[in-house]
Scaffold this active site. Sequence first.
Site, PDB file in Angstrom:
ATOM      1  N   GLU A   1       0.820  -1.211   0.000  1.00  0.00           N
ATOM      2  CA  GLU A   1       0.000   0.000   0.000  1.00  0.00           C
ATOM      3  C   GLU A   1       0.854   1.262   0.000  1.00  0.00           C
ATOM      4  O   GLU A   1       0.383   2.330   0.360  1.00  0.00           O
ATOM      5  CB  GLU A   1      -0.961  -0.023   1.192  1.00  0.00           C
ATOM      6  CG  GLU A   1      -1.928  -1.202   1.121  1.00  0.00           C
ATOM      7  CD  GLU A   1      -2.888  -1.280   2.292  1.00  0.00           C
ATOM      8  OE1 GLU A   1      -2.750  -0.475   3.231  1.00  0.00           O
ATOM      9  OE2 GLU A   1      -3.774  -2.135   2.261  1.00  0.00           O
ATOM     10  N   LYS A 140     -15.768   0.155   4.173  1.00  0.00           N
ATOM     11  CA  LYS A 140     -15.277  -0.149   2.824  1.00  0.00           C
ATOM     12  C   LYS A 140     -16.491  -0.424   1.941  1.00  0.00           C
ATOM     13  O   LYS A 140     -17.172  -1.429   2.121  1.00  0.00           O
ATOM     14  CB  LYS A 140     -14.357  -1.371   2.844  1.00  0.00           C
ATOM     15  CG  LYS A 140     -13.076  -1.182   3.643  1.00  0.00           C
ATOM     16  CD  LYS A 140     -12.299  -2.488   3.712  1.00  0.00           C
ATOM     17  CE  LYS A 140     -10.962  -2.314   4.400  1.00  0.00           C
ATOM     18  NZ  LYS A 140     -10.250  -3.611   4.569  1.00  0.00           N
TER      19      LYS A 140
END
Length: 210
Positions: A1, A140
């Site tokens: 990430e 999410k």
Amino acid sequence: EGGFAPSVQDNNEALDILMEAISLSGHADKVKIGTDVAASEFYSAETKRYDLDFKNPTGSSDDMKKSAQEMVDYYKVWLEKYPLVSIEDPFDQDDWDAYSLFMTAVGTTTQIVGDDLLVTNPTRVQKAISSKACNALLLKVNQIGSVTEAIQAATMSQLAGWGVMVSHRSGETEDSFIADLVVGLRAGQIKTGAPCRSERLAKYNQLLRI
């Protein structure tokens, strides 16, 4: 990430390096720490133990395999030593009793974030509210599958007095919708990676434009 991951031998060393970097930056009095433990990755349902040395190719010693209560005590040491204000997924996704135990111990002063525990699912959010399992939602959108359900989960959490942290996913693209969503929901918290790659920077740039 996109994050910087130096070679470290244990969790405490990683936190010590992070604190040293914060101090050297001159911002020690401004920075607080949040962590994603992802405890489901090292939990054994058979033994009901958390293996803190699970990546060791030769196997881990018994003292590195912790019960839920021992993990609570382990985290409490962190909270006393470091400016840690938010802990995500400190226990396995189905270890509801451990979450409730941890909430009782530190929930009034620490944000306990449910990601794997809640999966942005309103049904699991309601269960967590009822059992006092955590006090923040990691939101999410493509985890639950629709914006409508994501907003429902966020609204339930906010009405319960929880925090809401809007998050990216692994394999992220340059779509910046979650930056708009976090502002629209008044969530105040976004998790979107280190600001060093385009799919991460896109969200921060959108926040600047807003």
